[in-house]
Design a protein around this motif. Structure first.
Motif, PDB file in Angstrom:
ATOM      1  N   GLU A 137      22.347  -5.541 -53.240  1.00  0.00           N
ATOM      2  CA  GLU A 137      21.661  -4.270 -53.016  1.00  0.00           C
ATOM      3  C   GLU A 137      20.381  -4.244 -53.850  1.00  0.00           C
ATOM      4  O   GLU A 137      20.441  -4.108 -55.078  1.00  0.00           O
ATOM      5  CB  GLU A 137      22.564  -3.098 -53.406  1.00  0.00           C
ATOM      6  CG  GLU A 137      23.807  -2.969 -52.519  1.00  0.00           C
ATOM      7  CD  GLU A 137      24.680  -1.790 -52.919  1.00  0.00           C
ATOM      8  OE1 GLU A 137      24.637  -1.409 -54.114  1.00  0.00           O
ATOM      9  OE2 GLU A 137      25.393  -1.260 -52.061  1.00  0.00           O
TER      10      GLU A 137
ATOM     11  N   ARG B 145      21.601  -7.195 -48.321  1.00  0.00           N
ATOM     12  CA  ARG B 145      21.668  -8.457 -47.582  1.00  0.00           C
ATOM     13  C   ARG B 145      22.745  -9.362 -48.168  1.00  0.00           C
ATOM     14  O   ARG B 145      23.132  -9.226 -49.329  1.00  0.00           O
ATOM     15  CB  ARG B 145      20.313  -9.160 -47.581  1.00  0.00           C
ATOM     16  CG  ARG B 145      19.756  -9.561 -48.923  1.00  0.00           C
ATOM     17  CD  ARG B 145      18.365 -10.170 -48.732  1.00  0.00           C
ATOM     18  NE  ARG B 145      17.838 -10.809 -49.912  1.00  0.00           N
ATOM     19  CZ  ARG B 145      17.025 -10.237 -50.782  1.00  0.00           C
ATOM     20  NH1 ARG B 145      16.685  -8.966 -50.612  1.00  0.00           N
ATOM     21  NH2 ARG B 145      16.564 -10.912 -51.824  1.00  0.00           N
TER      22      ARG B 145
ATOM     23  N   SER C 113      28.211  -7.232 -35.357  1.00  0.00           N
ATOM     24  CA  SER C 113      27.141  -6.212 -35.279  1.00  0.00           C
ATOM     25  C   SER C 113      26.179  -6.341 -36.451  1.00  0.00           C
ATOM     26  O   SER C 113      25.822  -5.358 -37.112  1.00  0.00           O
ATOM     27  CB  SER C 113      27.742  -4.801 -35.230  1.00  0.00           C
ATOM     28  OG  SER C 113      28.589  -4.657 -34.111  1.00  0.00           O
ATOM     29  N   ARG C 114      25.762  -7.583 -36.704  1.00  0.00           N
ATOM     30  CA  ARG C 114      24.915  -7.846 -37.867  1.00  0.00           C
ATOM     31  C   ARG C 114      23.570  -8.405 -37.427  1.00  0.00           C
ATOM     32  O   ARG C 114      23.484  -9.161 -36.466  1.00  0.00           O
ATOM     33  CB  ARG C 114      25.617  -8.839 -38.795  1.00  0.00           C
ATOM     34  CG  ARG C 114      24.918  -9.048 -40.133  1.00  0.00           C
ATOM     35  CD  ARG C 114      25.817  -9.853 -41.062  1.00  0.00           C
ATOM     36  NE  ARG C 114      27.020  -9.104 -41.398  1.00  0.00           N
ATOM     37  CZ  ARG C 114      28.209  -9.641 -41.608  1.00  0.00           C
ATOM     38  NH1 ARG C 114      28.367 -10.948 -41.515  1.00  0.00           N
ATOM     39  NH2 ARG C 114      29.241  -8.899 -41.911  1.00  0.00           N
ATOM     40  N   THR C 115      22.505  -8.012 -38.127  1.00  0.00           N
ATOM     41  CA  THR C 115      21.173  -8.533 -37.851  1.00  0.00           C
ATOM     42  C   THR C 115      20.847  -9.660 -38.822  1.00  0.00           C
ATOM     43  O   THR C 115      21.485  -9.795 -39.869  1.00  0.00           O
ATOM     44  CB  THR C 115      20.103  -7.440 -37.977  1.00  0.00           C
ATOM     45  OG1 THR C 115      20.150  -6.887 -39.314  1.00  0.00           O
ATOM     46  CG2 THR C 115      20.346  -6.330 -36.974  1.00  0.00           C
TER      47      THR C 115
ATOM     48  N   ALA D 225      29.685  -1.674 -47.722  1.00  0.00           N
ATOM     49  CA  ALA D 225      28.376  -2.329 -47.797  1.00  0.00           C
ATOM     50  C   ALA D 225      28.220  -3.491 -46.813  1.00  0.00           C
ATOM     51  O   ALA D 225      27.122  -3.729 -46.301  1.00  0.00           O
ATOM     52  CB  ALA D 225      28.129  -2.830 -49.225  1.00  0.00           C
TER      53      ALA D 225
ATOM     54  N   ALA E 239      17.174  -2.581 -47.472  1.00  0.00           N
ATOM     55  CA  ALA E 239      18.478  -2.863 -46.875  1.00  0.00           C
ATOM     56  C   ALA E 239      19.235  -3.938 -47.657  1.00  0.00           C
ATOM     57  O   ALA E 239      18.635  -4.925 -48.111  1.00  0.00           O
ATOM     58  CB  ALA E 239      18.297  -3.314 -45.427  1.00  0.00           C
TER      59      ALA E 239
ATOM     60  N   GLU F  81      27.401 -13.152 -35.149  1.00  0.00           N
ATOM     61  CA  GLU F  81      26.658 -11.986 -35.649  1.00  0.00           C
ATOM     62  C   GLU F  81      26.689 -10.840 -34.643  1.00  0.00           C
ATOM     63  O   GLU F  81      26.685  -9.666 -35.031  1.00  0.00           O
ATOM     64  CB  GLU F  81      25.237 -12.400 -35.999  1.00  0.00           C
ATOM     65  CG  GLU F  81      25.207 -13.278 -37.251  1.00  0.00           C
ATOM     66  CD  GLU F  81      23.841 -13.839 -37.555  1.00  0.00           C
ATOM     67  OE1 GLU F  81      22.923 -13.681 -36.720  1.00  0.00           O
ATOM     68  OE2 GLU F  81      23.687 -14.448 -38.624  1.00  0.00           O
TER      69      GLU F  81
ATOM     70  N   PRO G 183      29.127  -4.014 -43.619  1.00  0.00           N
ATOM     71  CA  PRO G 183      28.677  -3.768 -42.248  1.00  0.00           C
ATOM     72  C   PRO G 183      27.173  -3.554 -42.108  1.00  0.00           C
ATOM     73  O   PRO G 183      26.603  -3.777 -41.035  1.00  0.00           O
ATOM     74  CB  PRO G 183      29.450  -2.503 -41.836  1.00  0.00           C
ATOM     75  CG  PRO G 183      30.657  -2.492 -42.721  1.00  0.00           C
ATOM     76  CD  PRO G 183      30.179  -3.068 -44.027  1.00  0.00           C
ATOM     77  N   THR G 184      26.510  -3.118 -43.180  1.00  0.00           N
ATOM     78  CA  THR G 184      25.075  -2.838 -43.098  1.00  0.00           C
ATOM     79  C   THR G 184      24.212  -3.962 -43.668  1.00  0.00           C
ATOM     80  O   THR G 184      22.984  -3.873 -43.657  1.00  0.00           O
ATOM     81  CB  THR G 184      24.743  -1.541 -43.862  1.00  0.00           C
ATOM     82  OG1 THR G 184      25.064  -1.707 -45.256  1.00  0.00           O
ATOM     83  CG2 THR G 184      25.541  -0.373 -43.303  1.00  0.00           C
ATOM     84  N   ALA G 185      24.839  -5.029 -44.149  1.00  0.00           N
ATOM     85  CA  ALA G 185      24.091  -6.116 -44.802  1.00  0.00           C
ATOM     86  C   ALA G 185      23.424  -7.022 -43.766  1.00  0.00           C
ATOM     87  O   ALA G 185      24.001  -7.339 -42.721  1.00  0.00           O
ATOM     88  CB  ALA G 185      25.014  -6.928 -45.695  1.00  0.00           C
ATOM     89  N   THR G 186      22.204  -7.444 -44.079  1.00  0.00           N
ATOM     90  CA  THR G 186      21.454  -8.359 -43.221  1.00  0.00           C
ATOM     91  C   THR G 186      21.858  -9.794 -43.523  1.00  0.00           C
ATOM     92  O   THR G 186      21.993 -10.186 -44.686  1.00  0.00           O
ATOM     93  CB  THR G 186      19.938  -8.194 -43.465  1.00  0.00           C
ATOM     94  OG1 THR G 186      19.569  -6.839 -43.172  1.00  0.00           O
ATOM     95  CG2 THR G 186      19.132  -9.128 -42.573  1.00  0.00           C
TER      96      THR G 186
END
Length: 463
Positions: A243, A251, A102-104, A325, A249, A98, A327-330
């Motif tokens: 989404e 996921r 670069s993922r949370t 989408a 956010a 992760e 890169p920004t997914a939790t």
């Protein structure tokens, strides 16, 4: 994607796995009358959890096991220590992936307390697993293995026990096929120890608690389909970005369907068995989104799929989703008992790499100067994606997995150039049907096989 992080050593990883391996070797010979080499395994496990809440109980269990006097509670403690160590390995490796992506990660929720199953059945299952630990894999015979049959039969009618019953049933079948253990030249040591440990912990009341479940309203964007096929079963797991309709956010989520199958249905034929159970397969195969309303979803990111809560949406190309989408997914959390290195499967998007195949047929991606092995064995025969296509690709939607001491890439879809035109090829492209000649032949063969089996079953019922 910081691929360099995937090749850097992880502190404490080797030591944790060495302790697990030492205990697994003890299970090979058994703990009824352990020799010094076998007795050292539980001790290594106890040393590895020193300073943790498990330390006292595991130390006692290790001492009893070394003396050949371990009881069922001691075996549960040893199984818990082994599972905790592999869980720590899982967490360290997942943190590394992760960080590279670069993922949370989302927050963990405590499971809900469900109905407590019958204690006597849990005790019976624990007794059988304890007998296995005492005799060891080399000491198994049909008499020992058959002890699971009555327990499994009693458990199956109870939904709260079905998870454990399925595990015991499959484990016993593997052991029975390998009897007598003394004649086996090679043993699946890690796998059988995994199954034994998990079974032991599931006999603890409350261990199989009901996962926290909410509902999902929004748009589902499929990334790809991971297909697992065995002689008598098949599973398709769709990885996707969700989404939410409330604008929160996005996921990562998964949706799975598993079906039993005859061993004559292979390759693209398995889609016929799975399509009726999940409309998402057709949407993923066609490159289409799904609109969800009230879809049950667990805290671990697993959609409890029901077609009544979904309808087909607009076209949604997987590579567009991966670029925009993903890169920004939790990332979802992992349930405590599922924390195992083999469970790691993190969706990522790779591009700008070079691919090469060595003399032994091993395919490797070089990403920003870092080599990542491509696990071509996981590419399913149920789709048009092939190792040759992957080798010609320039972009890839894949799962990062960890196996045999290293991270590897499992392609779900690739972009490749055909006649100067960029074309995408998906492992699950045939999920919703196909006009491809190979796919059509496989589906026809599956239809014929199903008809023959249906006719035979009908004749047996009439008798």
């Amino acid at each position: 994607m910081r691929a360099d992080l995937l090749t850097e050593p992880v502190d404490g990883l080797d030591e944790a796995l060495e302790a697990v391996d030492a205990f697994d070797r003890a299970l090979v010979a058994g703990l009824l009358r352990p020799q010094p080499a076998e007795a050292a395994g539980p001790t290594r496990l106890a040393d590895a959890v020193t300073g943790t809440p498990l330390a006292g109980r595991v130390a006692e269990a290790a001492a009893k096991a070394a003396a050949g006097a371990a009881g069922e509670d001691h075996f549960v403690a040893l199984a818990a220590a082994r599972t905790a160590l592999l869980g720590s390995v899982h967490d360290a490796l997942l943190d590394r992936v992760e960080e590279a992506a670069s993922r949370t990660r989302g927050e963990r929720a405590d499971p809900e307390a469900g109905d407590r199953p019958a204690a006597n059945l849990l005790t019976a299952a624990r007794a059988w697993l304890s007998d296995l630990a005492r005799c060891g894999w080399q000491g198994i015979d049909h008499e020992v293995v058959s002890g699971a049959a009555e327990v499994v039969s009693a458990m199956l009618p109870d939904p709260a026990l079905r998870r454990l019953a399925s595990l015991l049933d499959g484990f016993a079948a593997e052991l029975a096929a390998s009897c007598p253990g003394s004649s086996m030249e090679r043993l699946p040591v890690r796998r059988w120890a995994d199954l034994w440990s998990r079974g032991m912990l599931l006999t603890v009341p409350g261990a199989a608690a009901t996962p926290v479940t909410g509902t999902a309203d929004g748009r589902l964007l499929p990334l790809g389909i991971d297909v697992q096929e065995h002689a008598t079963a098949a599973q398709a797991q769709v990885h996707a970005v969700f989404e939410p309709a409330d604008g929160s956010a996005p996921r990562l989520v998964r949706a799975s369907v598993s079906v039993p199958k005859p061993d004559t249905v292979v390759g693209a034929g398995i889609w016929q068995l799975m399509r009726p159970h999940m409309s998402l397969l057709a949407a993923a195969g066609e490159g289409r989104s799904m609109d969800l309303t009230g879809m049950p979803v667990t805290a671990e990111g697993d959609l409890v799929w029901s077609d009544e809560h979904a309808r087909p949406g607009q076209p949604a190309e997987a590579f567009a989703t991966a670029r925009v989408a993903l890169p920004t997914a939790t990332a979802p959390v992992t349930a405590p008992l599922d924390r195992h290195p083999a469970r790691i499967a993190v969706p990522v998007f790779l591009e700008g790499y070079t691919a090469r195949t060595d003399d032994e047929g091993v395919l490797t991606f070089t990403v920003a100067g870092v080599d990542l092995r491509v696990d071509t064995d996981r590419i399913p025969a149920a789709g048009p994606l092939t190792p040759e296509t992957v080798a010609r690709s320039g972009a890839c939607v894949a799962l990062i997995r960890w196996d045999a001491g290293e991270f590897a890439v499992q392609p779900l879809a690739v972009e490749t150039t055909v006649r100067k035109k960029v074309t995408s090829v998906h492992a699950g492209a045939w999920a919703g049907g196909t006009t491809d000649k190979a796919g059509v032949r496989a589906e026809k063969a599956a239809t014929d096989a199903a008809k023959v089996l249906s006719e035979r079953a009908g004749r047996l019922l009439r008798k």
